[in-house]
Design a protein around this motif. Sequence first.
Motif, PDB file in Angstrom:
ATOM      1  N   UNK A  35      30.734  13.410   6.785  1.00  0.00           N
ATOM      2  CA  UNK A  35      29.855  12.337   7.247  1.00  0.00           C
ATOM      3  C   UNK A  35      30.347  11.742   8.555  1.00  0.00           C
ATOM      4  N   UNK A  36      31.647  11.514   8.658  1.00  0.00           N
ATOM      5  CA  UNK A  36      32.207  10.936   9.880  1.00  0.00           C
ATOM      6  C   UNK A  36      32.062  11.883  11.066  1.00  0.00           C
ATOM      7  N   UNK A  37      32.251  13.171  10.828  1.00  0.00           N
ATOM      8  CA  UNK A  37      32.072  14.152  11.900  1.00  0.00           C
ATOM      9  C   UNK A  37      30.629  14.158  12.387  1.00  0.00           C
ATOM     10  N   UNK A  38      29.691  14.057  11.465  1.00  0.00           N
ATOM     11  CA  UNK A  38      28.281  14.013  11.830  1.00  0.00           C
ATOM     12  C   UNK A  38      27.967  12.747  12.627  1.00  0.00           C
ATOM     13  N   UNK A  39      28.501  11.606  12.170  1.00  0.00           N
ATOM     14  CA  UNK A  39      28.289  10.355  12.894  1.00  0.00           C
ATOM     15  C   UNK A  39      28.851  10.457  14.310  1.00  0.00           C
ATOM     16  N   UNK A  40      30.046  11.011  14.445  1.00  0.00           N
ATOM     17  CA  UNK A  40      30.653  11.164  15.759  1.00  0.00           C
ATOM     18  C   UNK A  40      29.796  12.053  16.654  1.00  0.00           C
ATOM     19  N   UNK A  41      29.321  13.156  16.120  1.00  0.00           N
ATOM     20  CA  UNK A  41      28.498  14.078  16.902  1.00  0.00           C
ATOM     21  C   UNK A  41      27.218  13.394  17.375  1.00  0.00           C
ATOM     22  N   UNK A  42      26.590  12.628  16.490  1.00  0.00           N
ATOM     23  CA  UNK A  42      25.357  11.934  16.853  1.00  0.00           C
ATOM     24  C   UNK A  42      25.610  10.889  17.935  1.00  0.00           C
ATOM     25  N   UNK A  43      26.675  10.107  17.780  1.00  0.00           N
ATOM     26  CA  UNK A  43      26.998   9.085  18.773  1.00  0.00           C
ATOM     27  C   UNK A  43      27.392   9.706  20.108  1.00  0.00           C
ATOM     28  N   UNK A  44      28.105  10.797  20.050  1.00  0.00           N
ATOM     29  CA  UNK A  44      28.493  11.491  21.271  1.00  0.00           C
ATOM     30  C   UNK A  44      27.262  12.011  22.006  1.00  0.00           C
ATOM     31  N   UNK A  45      26.328  12.570  21.267  1.00  0.00           N
ATOM     32  CA  UNK A  45      25.099  13.068  21.867  1.00  0.00           C
ATOM     33  C   UNK A  45      24.290  11.930  22.483  1.00  0.00           C
ATOM     34  N   UNK A  46      24.170  10.818  21.762  1.00  0.00           N
ATOM     35  CA  UNK A  46      23.455   9.651  22.297  1.00  0.00           C
ATOM     36  C   UNK A  46      24.108   9.157  23.584  1.00  0.00           C
ATOM     37  N   UNK A  47      25.411   9.114  23.605  1.00  0.00           N
ATOM     38  CA  UNK A  47      26.139   8.667  24.790  1.00  0.00           C
ATOM     39  C   UNK A  47      25.880   9.598  25.961  1.00  0.00           C
ATOM     40  N   UNK A  49      23.275  11.488  26.436  1.00  0.00           N
ATOM     41  CA  UNK A  49      21.882  11.324  26.871  1.00  0.00           C
ATOM     42  C   UNK A  49      21.716  10.051  27.704  1.00  0.00           C
ATOM     43  N   UNK A  50      22.399   8.975  27.298  1.00  0.00           N
ATOM     44  CA  UNK A  50      22.318   7.734  28.057  1.00  0.00           C
ATOM     45  C   UNK A  50      22.943   7.887  29.430  1.00  0.00           C
ATOM     46  N   UNK A  51      24.013   8.630  29.536  1.00  0.00           N
ATOM     47  CA  UNK A  51      24.654   8.881  30.840  1.00  0.00           C
ATOM     48  C   UNK A  51      23.723   9.642  31.757  1.00  0.00           C
TER      49      UNK A  51
END
Length: 54
Positions: A35-47, A49-51
């Motif tokens: 679950x934590x790995x998935x959360x990290x991947x999602x947040x990393x992807x969002x970051x 995309x925002x950049x």
Amino acid sequence: MAWGIQLSINGVTKYGSMETSDIKCLKELEAENRKLKLMFAELSLKSQLQERES
């Protein structure tokens, strides 16, 4: 029947002489880690995309 035997052998190989409670705890930690790995991947992807939008 061969699958059952193979799963039993794999279980012994993977968990050795661990107690049932230790195996349960390990399984819970593995699930939390997934679950934590998935959360990290999602947040990393969002970051990322925002950049790109900036």
